[in-house]
Design an enzyme around this catalytic site. Structure first.
Site, PDB file in Angstrom:
ATOM      1  N   ARG A  51       1.151  -0.814  -0.164  1.00 11.56           N
ATOM      2  CA  ARG A  51      -0.154   0.083  -0.138  1.00 11.56           C
ATOM      3  C   ARG A  51       1.035   1.499  -0.138  1.00 11.56           C
ATOM      4  NH1 ARG A  51      -4.673   2.390  -0.964  1.00 11.56           N
ATOM      5  NH2 ARG A  51      -5.201   4.631   0.949  1.00 11.56           N
ATOM      6  N   GLU A  92      -3.904  -7.553  -6.459  1.00 10.36           N
ATOM      7  CA  GLU A  92      -2.664  -8.360  -7.022  1.00 10.36           C
ATOM      8  C   GLU A  92      -2.283  -9.227  -5.794  1.00 10.36           C
ATOM      9  OE1 GLU A  92      -0.328  -4.084  -7.744  1.00 10.36           O
ATOM     10  OE2 GLU A  92       0.201  -5.404  -5.957  1.00 10.36           O
TER      11      GLU A  92
END
Length: 160
Positions: free
Chosen positions: A22, A89
């Site tokens: 992130r 992902e």
């Protein structure tokens, strides 16, 4: 910290490592230091250098980078589960693990591994929020987080 670009990705590139993280949580700290260390060791890696992305689906370039990597390092951080992109992902990474034998290494960066596994704290809150708009995908994302967080990895909160 030096910037490492993914813009020169060639469809058939082979990476030793794919970094899943992130950006807002770790890009300018932990992840940039990890990327610099990989670069110093001449390890070929893929890192997303874009701050913001449009859309929810993984682009073919990212999908190919995941599939053509030997190892994926998944950096779980406080707001990781609030990113649909990271979660998509992760699903692709775990598919590559099953299909291609890719090694997946979770890193728990300033989060309790138990909170990630059990989806408590910020992880639980993120999934509750995502349920409102992405109910059809949340089970797959939850399962992926649970699977990845049960793998042997590195906990940055452990005392040394």
């Amino acid at each position: 910290m030096a910037s490492f670009s993914s813009t020169s990705l060639i469809v058939h590139s082979k990476y030793e490592v794919f970094l899943n993280f992130r950006g807002e949580d770790t890009r300018n700290g932990f992840t940039s230091h990890l990327a610099a260390a990989l670069h110093r060791k001449q390890i070929q890696f893929f890192i997303d250098d874009e701050e913001l992305r449009k859309g929810d689906e993984i682009s073919p370039a990212f999908s190919n980078a995941i599939q053509n990597s030997d190892i994926s390092i998944v950096i779980f951080s406080k707001d990781y589960a609030s990113s649909k992109w990271c979660l998509n992902e992760l699903v692709k990474i775990l598919d590559s693990k099953k299909m291609n034998g890719q090694i997946v290494i979770p890193v728990f960066y300033q989060v309790d591994p138990s909170d990630v596994r059990k989806q408590k704290g910020s992880f639980g809150e993120a999934f509750i929020h995502l349920e409102n708009n992405f109910a059809g995908k949340v089970k797959k994302w939850r399962d992926a987080v649970t699977e990845a967080s049960n793998l042997s990895g590195y906990d940055s909160t452990e005392s040394r």
